[in-house]
Every structure is written in C-alpha cells, then in structure tokens.
Write a protein that holds these residues in place. Structure first.
Motif, PDB file in Angstrom:
ATOM      1  N   LYS A  13       1.090  -1.010  -0.025  1.00 48.70           N
ATOM      2  CA  LYS A  13      -0.027   0.069   0.478  1.00 48.70           C
ATOM      3  C   LYS A  13       1.083   1.156  -0.325  1.00 48.70           C
ATOM      4  N   THR A  50      -3.636  -0.718   8.655  1.00 48.83           N
ATOM      5  CA  THR A  50      -3.988  -0.218   7.170  1.00 48.83           C
ATOM      6  C   THR A  50      -3.853  -1.501   6.234  1.00 48.83           C
ATOM      7  N   ASP A  59     -10.559  -0.975   2.055  1.00 44.00           N
ATOM      8  CA  ASP A  59      -9.454  -0.465   1.231  1.00 44.00           C
ATOM      9  C   ASP A  59      -9.099  -0.938   0.280  1.00 44.00           C
ATOM     10  N   GLU A  78     -16.519  -1.822  -5.119  1.00 50.47           N
ATOM     11  CA  GLU A  78     -16.695  -1.551  -3.461  1.00 50.47           C
ATOM     12  C   GLU A  78     -18.023  -2.177  -3.268  1.00 50.47           C
TER      13      GLU A  78
END
Length: 225
Positions: A13, A50, A59, A78
């Motif tokens: 990420k 995260t 995410d 999503e």
C-alpha cells in the motif's frame, strides 16, 4: 492454503503526499486458517490498521491480491466487496462506531434488519444479554460507559454471526480493568461462535491470548509465530 479463510499475496500500500510517495505496507503475504485467532502487533505507524483495513476489504491495496473465503476481493468493485463483507465479516473498532440516535437494542439489531433477518430484534436481545446488558437495552450510547458501549459493539458484531471478525484496538479507549473485561468477552464470544478472529492491538497481554502473533514493522512482516 485451501483451508484459509483469509489470504493475502504480495500486498503493498502506497500513498502520495505533497512531498513524496510513502510506502505504508511492503509486500505482505499471509494466510489465516479458518477458526484461528491472530493478533497483529507492532509499533505505532507500522501499518497494522492499514493491513487490517485491506484484509477486511475496507480499502484496496496498491499491489497484490486478497481473498476472503475464496472471494478475491481485490478483483471486485466496492459494491461487491460490501456484499462480501455483509455476508462474512464482523467489525469491532476502538471508537465503538455506535449510532447515537439509536438505543443499544436498535444498534445491535439494525445490521441484521438491513440484511433481512426475520428475528433481528430477538437475536439482538440474546447477544446483549450475553454481554451483560439485559438491563440497558433501551439506553442510548451517551447513557452508557465506554466499556458498556464496547460491549454493545461486541454484541452487534457477533449477533450477525460472522465467519471472520476484525477488531482494531478493541480495548484501546478503555481503562485497564474495563479493557480486561471486554477482552474476556471478546474471546468468550469468539470461542462460542467459532469465528476466525484477526485483531490489531498494542497490548501484549491481549496479543498473547491469540493462537498466533504477527509482528509488523515499517510496513513488513518481521515475525509470525
């Protein structure tokens, strides 16, 4: 790997700031067998939350692939990820995430009602009783202590009968004594439900109650035992 309910493959990420590109996670791979309890620990800023958000499909990674119960969520938009989360996943957050305009009973029953459960209210009452809040069903979050609010959050998470529960610093906003009681409830409910548990914590004592501890530092897995 076939019995893994959760799998990450070469996940990274990165985020772009005004000055530079920051690497928050760097080439993380892991597999979590069904029913296992896993703690993710490490220093502040290591990338723990995260990683949890990516594993839960909240995410998307910059690189790599993630599977939740054979669903490759990194290949989904999503809307589809949200459908998988609704079917499989429960959440407990440090900040409780309760709706202030709803009572404890309504907070717990709402996700089940949205999912079309026929006995959402009855199951909500059962789980609030399990966490010791039978006398607080009609109280609003502002009328509850921090420990009581987190118990409502636990009841809400487990009442939906998730296959996997993600908990991000579930005792982080509680004093030590209250945090201990809440963590006892978390593991008790998890044992009863047979859910897979993945939690982020800075508390060594909480991590040691898990079957497995993964240590993250500077965005990489440095220990897995």
């Amino acid at each position: 790997m076939n019995d893994s309910i959760l799998r990450a493959e070469n996940v990274s990420k990165r985020v772009q700031t005004a000055e530079q590109q920051l690497t928050i996670l760097d080439d993380v791979s892991l597999a979590v067998p069904t029913g296992q309890s896993v703690a993710i620990i490490g220093p502040s800023g290591a990338g723990k939350s995260t990683l949890l958000g990516l594993l839960a499909g909240l995410d998307s990674p910059s690189d790599g692939k993630i599977w939740l119960a054979q669903h490759e969520i990194t290949a989904m938009d999503e809307e589809r990820r949200a459908a998988v989360r609704a079917e499989l996943v429960g959440f407990v957050f440090q900040t409780f995430q309760l709706l202030g305009s709803l009572t404890a009973l309504e907070n717990v029953s709402l996700p089940m009602e949205l999912a079309g459960e026929s006995d959402a209210r009855g199951r909500a009452m059962t789980y609030l009783e399990k966490v010791g809040l039978a006398a607080r069903l009609q109280h609003y979050p502002k009328q509850l202590s921090g420990g009581e609010q987190q118990r409502v959050a636990l009841a809400r998470a487990f009442a939906c009968q998730p296959k996997i529960l993600f908990a991000d610093e579930p005792t982080g906003n509680l004093d030590q004594a209250t945090g201990l009681k809440v963590s006892d409830l978390l593991f008790e409910l998890n044992e009863q439900s047979d859910a897979t548990l993945v939690l982020v914590t800075h508390e060594q004592r909480l991590a040691e109650r898990c079957q497995r501890v993964i240590t993250i530092d500077d965005g990489r897995v440095v220990a897995d035992q």
